[in-house]
Design a protein around this motif. Structure first.
Motif, short mmCIF file in Angstrom:
data_model
loop_
_atom_site.label_atom_id
_atom_site.label_comp_id
_atom_site.label_asym_id
_atom_site.label_seq_id
_atom_site.Cartn_x
_atom_site.Cartn_y
_atom_site.Cartn_z
N PRO A 98 14.26 -53.02 32.63
CA PRO A 98 13.55 -54.16 32.04
C PRO A 98 14.16 -54.58 30.69
O PRO A 98 14.27 -55.77 30.40
N SER A 99 14.60 -53.60 29.92
CA SER A 99 15.19 -53.93 28.61
C SER A 99 16.51 -54.68 28.80
O SER A 99 16.80 -55.64 28.07
N LEU A 100 17.32 -54.25 29.78
CA LEU A 100 18.60 -54.94 30.03
C LEU A 100 18.36 -56.34 30.58
O LEU A 100 19.12 -57.27 30.28
N ILE A 101 17.31 -56.49 31.37
CA ILE A 101 16.97 -57.84 31.87
C ILE A 101 16.61 -58.72 30.68
O ILE A 101 16.99 -59.89 30.61
N PHE A 102 15.88 -58.15 29.72
CA PHE A 102 15.51 -58.91 28.53
C PHE A 102 16.75 -59.32 27.72
O PHE A 102 16.75 -60.37 27.09
N LEU A 103 17.78 -58.47 27.74
CA LEU A 103 19.03 -58.83 27.05
C LEU A 103 19.59 -60.12 27.66
O LEU A 103 19.97 -61.05 26.94
N GLY A 104 19.59 -60.17 28.98
CA GLY A 104 20.08 -61.37 29.67
C GLY A 104 19.19 -62.57 29.42
O GLY A 104 19.69 -63.68 29.21
N ILE A 105 17.88 -62.35 29.42
CA ILE A 105 16.95 -63.47 29.19
C ILE A 105 17.17 -64.02 27.78
O ILE A 105 17.21 -65.23 27.57
N GLY A 106 17.37 -63.11 26.82
CA GLY A 106 17.62 -63.54 25.44
C GLY A 106 18.87 -64.39 25.36
O GLY A 106 18.89 -65.41 24.66
N THR A 147 28.58 -62.34 29.80
CA THR A 147 28.30 -61.16 30.62
C THR A 147 26.80 -60.88 30.68
O THR A 147 26.25 -60.60 31.75
N ALA A 148 26.15 -60.96 29.51
CA ALA A 148 24.71 -60.65 29.45
C ALA A 148 23.90 -61.59 30.33
O ALA A 148 22.97 -61.16 31.01
N GLN A 149 24.27 -62.88 30.32
CA GLN A 149 23.43 -63.83 31.07
C GLN A 149 23.89 -64.06 32.51
O GLN A 149 23.22 -64.78 33.24
N ASN A 150 24.97 -63.40 32.90
CA ASN A 150 25.40 -63.54 34.30
C ASN A 150 25.56 -62.18 34.98
O ASN A 150 24.63 -61.70 35.62
N ALA A 151 26.73 -61.56 34.79
CA ALA A 151 27.04 -60.33 35.54
C ALA A 151 26.02 -59.23 35.30
O ALA A 151 25.49 -58.64 36.23
N LEU A 152 25.72 -58.96 34.03
CA LEU A 152 24.84 -57.82 33.71
C LEU A 152 23.45 -58.02 34.30
O LEU A 152 22.90 -57.15 34.97
N ILE A 153 22.87 -59.19 34.06
CA ILE A 153 21.50 -59.43 34.52
C ILE A 153 21.44 -59.42 36.05
O ILE A 153 20.46 -58.95 36.64
N ASN A 154 22.50 -59.89 36.68
CA ASN A 154 22.51 -59.88 38.15
C ASN A 154 22.57 -58.47 38.71
O ASN A 154 21.84 -58.12 39.64
N ILE A 155 23.43 -57.64 38.11
CA ILE A 155 23.56 -56.25 38.58
C ILE A 155 22.23 -55.51 38.37
O ILE A 155 21.73 -54.84 39.28
N PHE A 181 19.40 -53.57 41.06
CA PHE A 181 18.88 -52.20 40.92
C PHE A 181 17.37 -52.20 40.72
O PHE A 181 16.65 -51.42 41.34
N LEU A 182 16.92 -53.08 39.84
CA LEU A 182 15.49 -53.13 39.50
C LEU A 182 14.66 -53.50 40.72
O LEU A 182 13.69 -52.82 41.09
N GLY A 183 15.05 -54.59 41.37
CA GLY A 183 14.27 -55.07 42.51
C GLY A 183 14.22 -54.06 43.64
O GLY A 183 13.16 -53.72 44.16
N THR A 184 15.39 -53.52 43.98
CA THR A 184 15.45 -52.59 45.12
C THR A 184 14.64 -51.33 44.84
O THR A 184 13.89 -50.87 45.70
N THR A 185 14.79 -50.78 43.65
CA THR A 185 14.10 -49.52 43.37
C THR A 185 12.59 -49.71 43.17
O THR A 185 11.81 -48.83 43.55
N VAL A 186 12.20 -50.84 42.60
CA VAL A 186 10.75 -51.10 42.47
C VAL A 186 10.15 -51.24 43.87
O VAL A 186 9.09 -50.70 44.16
N GLY A 187 10.86 -51.96 44.72
CA GLY A 187 10.38 -52.09 46.10
C GLY A 187 10.30 -50.74 46.80
O GLY A 187 9.38 -50.47 47.57
N ALA A 188 11.27 -49.88 46.48
CA ALA A 188 11.32 -48.58 47.14
C ALA A 188 10.18 -47.65 46.74
O ALA A 188 9.97 -46.61 47.37
#
Lengths: 380, 111
Positions: free
Chosen positions: A92-100, A257-265, A269-276
């Motif tokens: 969530p913190s890394l997603i926030f980096l991208g959102i910022g 990188t923060a607003q494209n590659a990083l947030i996408n990667i 991970f976040l979506g798949t593992t939360v779903g799992a």
């Protein structure tokens, strides 16, 4: 050696996952298929709902052990290790980096009173919290359920993973589903709580914000919020670091990188593992239905909170603030701001509320993080 | 936790959210005022640095401008030059026909 077709087939069947599958797991796989349908066909927040849905599918495959913790004799499943990023609050913190890095706080700086609307639109968090307590949830669970009203997925995941990890799948799915449904949830309340005259209000153009102001802003927010609520420093710190990347103009590669590659990667991970985490025995409980209902209640009251303060600002400013921008105070960036724009234009085709609504919208991101920080300080 | 307690927590929670965001709003306002002053000060300095310096005080420049009769214009267009000459004439109360300009040059910075 004699060969028996029947016995061979029986052996294959008995060693397969089909033989040990429970009806609950089958039902969860069906739920996963419905979510995949909603993500692909209905396009409900597909960027997150699709990995979440597939995570649900993977976690409910018997014998696959993708979420199994390591034992003395075997290493853990792939998703178990990836899930540590959720558990430790890293994703969530890394997603926030991208959102910022993606967010322009200019409209907020141009009209600081937008922050009041971002605060009022957190009302739903606390209404849902009270109702959840009344329904018998423990305080830490009620706090996690309430945060759905912040309409901010990463914040909801961050708080829930720390306070009530067992509720994570239901809360994450509810939060992202309702965010996708904002264009359906908000407009009836926006029309119900405002008069046509209020909705027609045209707002003055925002002043231009200097580059220096935009650079100083993330530093001020980081210092003030993280000093007051240290528990939310990972979220606000990363959000503002991403924003500083954007506004400084000297680290274009990091910003990109923060607003494209990083947030996408990280989203994968976040979506798949939360779903799992949505395994049958955790997800298929009456509490899940209660959480989904409470999430909707939280969204509605957050919208109402923003609108009511918007109306108050309309009165105080002598009709200079269109109350419709109040509903954008629920974070859901930029969906909620778009809804304000659409409703404003329906009332008056010459109305352009988008930039005005972006102020409360990004204020809502800060507001929901602050609310999460308070709940974490209380129940963490 | 009782419902009354949850109500109390909620009021306190909303109060904290408002308090933090109102504080931020106040700080943004102060920031805008301070940075506004700094920007205005820098602009004033920048304008002052464009003051015309008498030709006699300047070292002889290489001939990089173009001429209009006997007047050399360096970094100044004709329209601006005409305006400057008119202002000087007005300020000094000397008719333009009695004034002789040799060179008008834009200076970026005095010191």
């Amino acid at each position: 050696m004699s060969f028996s077709f029947y016995e061979t087939m029986l052996k294959i069947w008995n060693t397969s996952a089909f033989a040990v599958m429970t009806w609950q797991e089958a039902l969860m796989i069906a739920v996963a298929c419905v979510l995949i349908y909603l993500a692909i066909v209905k396009k409900y927040e597909p960027l997150l709902l699709l990995p979440i849905a597939f995570g649900v599918l993977l976690a409910n495959l018997p014998l696959a052990g993708l979420m199994s913790p390591p034992t003395e004799n075997a290493v853990g499943g792939l998703l178990y290790y990836l899930y540590q990023g959720v558990k430790l609050g890293i994703y969530p913190s890394l997603i926030f980096l991208g959102i910022g890095a993606m967010t322009d706080f200019g409209p907020l700086i141009a009209r600081p009173s937008s922050l009041f609307l971002g605060a009022a639109a957190q009302l739903g968090i606390y209404i849902a919290f009270i109702v959840a307590i009344a329904l018998g949830f423990a305080p830490n669970e009620a706090a996690s359920i309430g945060i759905i009203g912040g309409a901010d997925g990463p914040t909801a995941i961050f708080l829930t993973s720390k306070l009530a990890p067992e509720l994570l799948p239901a809360i994450a799915i509810a939060a992202y589903s309702y965010m996708a449904l904002i264009p359906l949830i908000q407009p009836p309340f926006m029309r119900l709580l405002t008069t046509k005259k209020e909705r027609e209000t045209k707002m003055e153009q925002l002043r231009e914000v200097s580059k220096l102001e935009k650079i100083v802003f993330p530093v001020i927010v980081t210092v003030v919020v993280c000093m007051l609520l240290p528990s939310v420093a990972p979220l606000i710190g990363m959000l503002m670091l991403g924003n500083l990347f954007r506004e400084s103009g000297v680290v274009e590669r990091l910003n990109e990188t923060a607003q494209n590659a990083l947030i996408n990667i990280v989203t994968i991970f976040l979506g798949t593992t939360v779903g799992a985490t949505a395994v049958a025995d955790i997800f298929l409980r009456p509490e899940t239905l209660k959480i989904i209902a409470l999430g909707l209640l939280a969204f509605i009251f957050s919208t109402i909170g923003g609108l009511l303060l918007g109306k108050l600002m309309y009165l105080v400013t002598g009709g200079k603030v269109n109350p419709l921008i109040g509903s954008a105070g629920v974070s859901a960036v930029p969906m909620a701001a778009r809804v304000s724009q659409i409703e404003g234009q329906k009332a008056n085709p010459e109305n352009f509320l988008l930039m005005h609504a972006m102020g409360p919208n990004v204020a809502g991101v800060i507001g929901s993080a602050v609310a999460a920080g308070f709940l974490l300080a209380m129940f963490g | 936790m009782s419902i009354a307690d949850s109500l109390l927590v909620s009021v306190l929670g909303l109060f904290v959210v408002f308090l933090v965001l109102i504080l931020l709003s106040f700080l943004i306002h102060i920031q805008s005022i301070i940075l506004g002053y700094i920007t205005a000060y820098q602009q004033r300095n920048a304008e002052a640095s464009h003051t015309i310096i008498p030709v006699e005080d300047q070292p002889e420049e290489a001939d990089q401008g173009w001429t209009a009769g006997e007047l050399k214009l360096i970094g100044v267009d004709e329209k601006t030059a005409a305006m400057i000459m008119a202002i000087i004439s007005d300020e000094t109360q000397i008719p333009l026909s009695e004034l002789q300009f040799k060179k008008i040059k834009a200076i970026d910075q005095i010191n």
